[in-house]
Design an enzyme around this catalytic site. Structure first.
Site, PDB file in Angstrom:
ATOM      1  N   LYS A   2       0.815  -1.214   0.000  1.00  0.00           N
ATOM      2  CA  LYS A   2       0.000   0.000   0.000  1.00  0.00           C
ATOM      3  C   LYS A   2       0.850   1.266   0.000  1.00  0.00           C
ATOM      4  CE  LYS A   2      -4.383  -1.691   1.760  1.00  0.00           C
ATOM      5  NZ  LYS A   2      -5.415  -1.638   2.831  1.00  0.00           N
ATOM      6  N   ARG A  49      -3.607 -10.000   5.220  1.00  0.00           N
ATOM      7  CA  ARG A  49      -4.194 -10.004   3.869  1.00  0.00           C
ATOM      8  C   ARG A  49      -3.125  -9.474   2.913  1.00  0.00           C
ATOM      9  NH1 ARG A  49      -6.941  -6.424   0.439  1.00  0.00           N
ATOM     10  NH2 ARG A  49      -8.579  -7.395  -0.827  1.00  0.00           N
TER      11      ARG A  49
END
Length: 274
Positions: free
Chosen positions: A221, A255
């Site tokens: 991210k 995740r």
């Protein structure tokens, strides 16, 4: 710390790894990468071989300023992928990344086991009731607004305190609708600045007050690549660092896009007292 995935009890006392399988053309990292059945199956097999405990299938990109996708288009994208993976790998525990009740119901009926909702029930008033009736585990994430508006909604007096209040309300609503297995996701990158993401990660252990399993989704991210001034393609090392921190602070599910590295991180960290 057990969750019931279509009759299969999964014990989250040992941290688990959730592999990401995007079937969207605009995901921030792997959008459009898996364009046909062969590529989707190859990626699913790769993640399962590397040790993924769950596969999270998504058909609506939730990156900042993502394009709107209609419900019909989301169903058209996601249902065949769920059915395809289960046809060839029937023991797979599939999570569906959706905030829509109809998509949740259709995919669970198609064989998926978990609903992963970025909105914690705030973008579709029917999803909590639907998930409760389906008796599926429910991942609720913290977010403000929508993927299209969240980048402007980062004004907090005390972000962690406000997030805990948010979760207390959403957990209560979920229980009212008969949802028994709840997992919380702080929503790294959603309605949070770079500094706020690291503040939340630094205080992640405070979310243990909910007494619920915690999912950490930091994989590749912007909180990594913006800090390091590189690109998502270069953010694997940073992902591993942050996953390590998340495990130290109590995360029970990672995740990730890169299953092998996450599984290795869990194995190493399990040799320490988390």
């Amino acid at each position: 710390m057990l969750i019931n995935c279509k009759g299969k009890l999964v014990n989250l006392a040992t941290p688990k790894v959730m592999g990401i399988l995007n079937c969207t053309p605009d995901s921030f990292f792997d959008g459009g990468k898996y364009k046909n059945e062969k590529q989707l199956l190859q990626q699913a097999e790769k993640m399962l071989t590397e040790g993924a405990d769950f596969i999270d299938v998504g058909a609506y990109s939730s990156k900042p300023n993502a394009e709107f996708v209609s419900e019909d288009e989301e169903l058209k994208r996601i249902v065949p992928v769920v059915e395809l993976v289960l046809k060839y790998f029937p023991e797979t525990v599939i999570s569906v990344d959706t905030f829509r009740a109809k998509v949740a119901k259709t995919t669970i009926e198609a064989g998926a086991a978990i609903v992963n909702d970025i909105s914690a029930g705030l973008l579709d008033e029917n999803i909590l009731e639907t998930v409760g009736k389906l008796k599926a585990p429910y991942i609720m994430m913290h977010m403000r607004g929508t993927p299209q508006t969240m980048v402007k909604l980062t004004d907090y007096d005390d972000i962690v305190q406000e997030m805990l209040f948010y979760f207390s309300q959403r957990i209560d609503e979920a229980y009212k609708h008969g949802i028994n297995d709840i997992i919380i996701d702080p929503g790294f990158g959603f309605a949070k600045t770079l500094q706020q993401n690291y503040e939340v990660l630094n205080k992640l252990e405070l979310f243990k007050i909910t007494d619920l399993p915690l999912l950490a989704g930091v994989s590749r991210k912007s909180m990594i690549y913006k800090l390091l001034k590189n690109k998502p393609e270069d953010a694997l090392n940073g992902t591993t660092v942050l996953n390590t921190v998340a495990l130290q602070k109590g995360a029970k599910i990672l995740r990730v896009h890169d299953v092998k590295e996450a599984v290795e991180t869990v194995k190493i960290m399990m040799n320490f007292e988390l």
